[in-house]
Structures are given as structure tokens and as C-alpha cells.
Enzyme design. Structure first.
Site, PDB file in Angstrom:
ATOM      1  N   ASN A 113       5.222  15.669  -8.418  1.00  0.00           N
ATOM      2  CA  ASN A 113       5.107  14.596  -7.431  1.00  0.00           C
ATOM      3  C   ASN A 113       4.494  15.408  -6.032  1.00  0.00           C
ATOM      4  O   ASN A 113       4.646  15.146  -4.855  1.00  0.00           O
ATOM      5  CB  ASN A 113       6.258  14.013  -7.148  1.00  0.00           C
ATOM      6  CG  ASN A 113       7.616  14.740  -6.806  1.00  0.00           C
ATOM      7  OD1 ASN A 113       7.353  16.096  -6.793  1.00  0.00           O
ATOM      8  ND2 ASN A 113       8.541  14.389  -6.552  1.00  0.00           N
ATOM      9  N   HIS A 116       7.601  18.970  -2.020  1.00  0.00           N
ATOM     10  CA  HIS A 116       9.163  19.254  -1.736  1.00  0.00           C
ATOM     11  C   HIS A 116       9.238  19.188  -0.231  1.00  0.00           C
ATOM     12  O   HIS A 116       8.400  19.849   0.652  1.00  0.00           O
ATOM     13  CB  HIS A 116       9.462  20.447  -2.322  1.00  0.00           C
ATOM     14  CG  HIS A 116      11.027  20.703  -2.022  1.00  0.00           C
ATOM     15  ND1 HIS A 116      11.961  20.157  -2.719  1.00  0.00           N
ATOM     16  CD2 HIS A 116      11.615  21.074  -0.864  1.00  0.00           C
ATOM     17  CE1 HIS A 116      13.177  20.480  -2.215  1.00  0.00           C
ATOM     18  NE2 HIS A 116      13.149  21.232  -0.944  1.00  0.00           N
ATOM     19  N   GLU A 127      17.149  26.466   2.285  1.00  0.00           N
ATOM     20  CA  GLU A 127      15.883  26.770   1.819  1.00  0.00           C
ATOM     21  C   GLU A 127      14.860  27.320   2.438  1.00  0.00           C
ATOM     22  O   GLU A 127      14.290  28.171   1.935  1.00  0.00           O
ATOM     23  CB  GLU A 127      15.359  25.141   1.386  1.00  0.00           C
ATOM     24  CG  GLU A 127      16.205  24.338   0.554  1.00  0.00           C
ATOM     25  CD  GLU A 127      15.590  23.088   0.090  1.00  0.00           C
ATOM     26  OE1 GLU A 127      15.881  22.463  -0.657  1.00  0.00           O
ATOM     27  OE2 GLU A 127      14.574  22.481   0.912  1.00  0.00           O
TER      28      GLU A 127
HETATM   29  N1  UDP Z   1      12.471  14.959 -10.630  1.00  0.00           N
HETATM   30  C1  UDP Z   1      12.251  14.827 -11.962  1.00  0.00           C
HETATM   31  N2  UDP Z   1      12.742  13.727 -12.634  1.00  0.00           N
HETATM   32  C2  UDP Z   1      13.620  12.956 -12.190  1.00  0.00           C
HETATM   33  C3  UDP Z   1      13.990  12.968 -10.743  1.00  0.00           C
HETATM   34  C4  UDP Z   1      13.376  14.382 -10.049  1.00  0.00           C
HETATM   35  O1  UDP Z   1      11.412  15.521 -12.752  1.00  0.00           O
HETATM   36  O2  UDP Z   1      14.023  12.036 -12.605  1.00  0.00           O
HETATM   37  C5  UDP Z   1      12.044  16.214 -10.207  1.00  0.00           C
HETATM   38  C6  UDP Z   1      11.058  15.874  -8.826  1.00  0.00           C
HETATM   39  O3  UDP Z   1       9.958  16.910  -8.905  1.00  0.00           O
HETATM   40  C7  UDP Z   1      11.830  15.999  -7.696  1.00  0.00           C
HETATM   41  C8  UDP Z   1      12.840  17.122  -7.956  1.00  0.00           C
HETATM   42  O4  UDP Z   1      12.992  17.004  -9.290  1.00  0.00           O
HETATM   43  O5  UDP Z   1      10.919  16.183  -6.457  1.00  0.00           O
HETATM   44  C9  UDP Z   1      14.079  17.084  -7.232  1.00  0.00           C
HETATM   45  O6  UDP Z   1      14.546  15.953  -7.444  1.00  0.00           O
HETATM   46  P1  UDP Z   1      15.373  15.186  -6.082  1.00  0.00           P
HETATM   47  O7  UDP Z   1      16.303  13.975  -6.677  1.00  0.00           O
HETATM   48  O8  UDP Z   1      15.648  16.127  -5.346  1.00  0.00           O
HETATM   49  O9  UDP Z   1      14.132  14.436  -5.256  1.00  0.00           O
HETATM   50  P2  UDP Z   1      13.395  14.852  -4.102  1.00  0.00           P
HETATM   51  O10 UDP Z   1      14.162  15.235  -2.833  1.00  0.00           O
HETATM   52  O11 UDP Z   1      12.256  15.735  -4.450  1.00  0.00           O
HETATM   53  O12 UDP Z   1      12.519  13.317  -3.619  1.00  0.00           O
HETATM   54 MG    MG Z   2      15.770  16.686  -3.412  1.00  0.00          MG
END
Ligand code: UDP
Ligand code: MG
Length: 140
Positions: A113, A116, A127
Site C-alpha cells: 500500500n 507507512h 519509529e
Molecule cells: N497489512 C497487511 N494485511 C492486513 C493489514 C495490514 O498486509 O490485513 C500490512 C499493510 O502493509 C499495513 C501494515 O501491514 O500498512 C501495517 O498494518 P496496520 O494495521 O498498522 O496498517 P497501517 O497503520 O499501515 O494503515
Molecule cells: Mg499501523
């Protein structure tokens, strides 16, 4: 309040030559870049960065992806930086992300996506320290 946050332009976006576009998007929103570097995470380093997700089913795939190629890491400063970057990024799944957000524009899927962003002041502090020592922070 002026805050700092951390962003990572993920391997999928670096590979597709989107670094300039994503940094422009962030700068045009009023962020100042006060630290910047490019590096490739080792698998163990990606695992350390994403420790909070170690029990999640996507942990192994996520950390393999995050260590699959170079990333660009930036230390960003702005009023309300943490919340504002999360808004600019959009929802985790690009399909759910609002029109005009970085993930909606550039993200490939829920894992790849493109970007980050730290999600709270505590996370931002951890971080930022993970990637930038004091000499690498270009603040007054
Ligand atoms: N991710 C994934 N599958 C999921 C949810 C998250 O591969 O079902 C990955 C995605 O790259 C995401 C990262 O894990 O950005 C960290 O997840 P988080 O829930 O913290 O999402 P974010 O804070 O990045 O929106
Ligand atoms: Mg996150």
C-alpha cells in the site's frame, strides 16, 4: 502544535518510481522534510520495526515484503503531523481509501500500500528513533 512523524515509502512504490510523486504530495500539504534516507531493511529489521504486529497472520508476508527492496524513510514536521499524514495516506486497504489519498492513488493491495505513517505520538517517537539519530535530524 508542531509535531514530527515518520513515513516510509514502501518497496512497491520505490520500485515503481513513485518516490518523487509521494514526497511532492506530502510537501504540497505543508510538511517540511527534516530527515531523509534510502535503505534496504533486513528481514530481522523489518520484524523489529513491526513487532507490534508479530501475532498477526500477515506478519511474515509483511516483513518479507518490507525487506524485499529499498525504502525511502522521511522524518516530517508539520502542525498536527501525525493525524494529518494518516489522512493523506488513506485507509490501509487502497480499495477502502478515500479518493485523492496516497494509498488510493498508488497502493496495489492491502499489503503493498505504498506508504507507512506513524499512528500516535508514542509510536512516532519510537519509529523516529528507529531510523534517525540526533545528527540526522535537520531541526534547529
Ligand atoms: N497489512 C497487511 N494485511 C492486513 C493489514 C495490514 O498486509 O490485513 C500490512 C499493510 O502493509 C499495513 C501494515 O501491514 O500498512 C501495517 O498494518 P496496520 O494495521 O498498522 O496498517 P497501517 O497503520 O499501515 O494503515
Ligand atoms: Mg499501523
Amino acid at each position: 502544535m508542531v509535531e514530527q512523524t515518520l513515513t516510509i515509502i514502501k518497496p512497491d512504490a520505490v520500485q515503481r518510481h513513485l518516490v518523487g510523486k509521494i514526497l511532492s504530495h506530502i510537501e504540497e500539504d505543508g510538511f517540511t522534510i527534516v530527515g531523509l534516507k534510502m535503505l534496504t531493511l533486513q528481514k530481522a529489521q523489518a520484524e523489529a520495526f513491526y513487532q507490534v504486529h508479530r501475532e498477526r497472520p500477515f506478519f511474515s508476508s509483511l516483513t518479507t515484503f518490507m525487506s524485499s527492496g529499498p525504502v525511502v524513510v522521511a522524518l516530517l514536521e508539520r502542525e498536527n503531523a501525525i493525524e494529518r499524514l494518516r489522512e493523506l495516506m488513506g485507509a490501509t486497504d487502497p480499495k477502502q481509501a478515500a479518493e485523492g489519498t496516497i494509498r488510493r492513488r498508488y497502493g496495489l493491495d492491502v499489503e503493498k500500500n505504498s506508504i507507512h505513517g506513524s499512528d500516535s505520538p508514542e509510536t512516532a517517537a519510537t519509529e523516529i528513533a528507529f531510523f534517525f539519530n540526533h545528527l540526522e535530524r535537520c531541526t534547529p
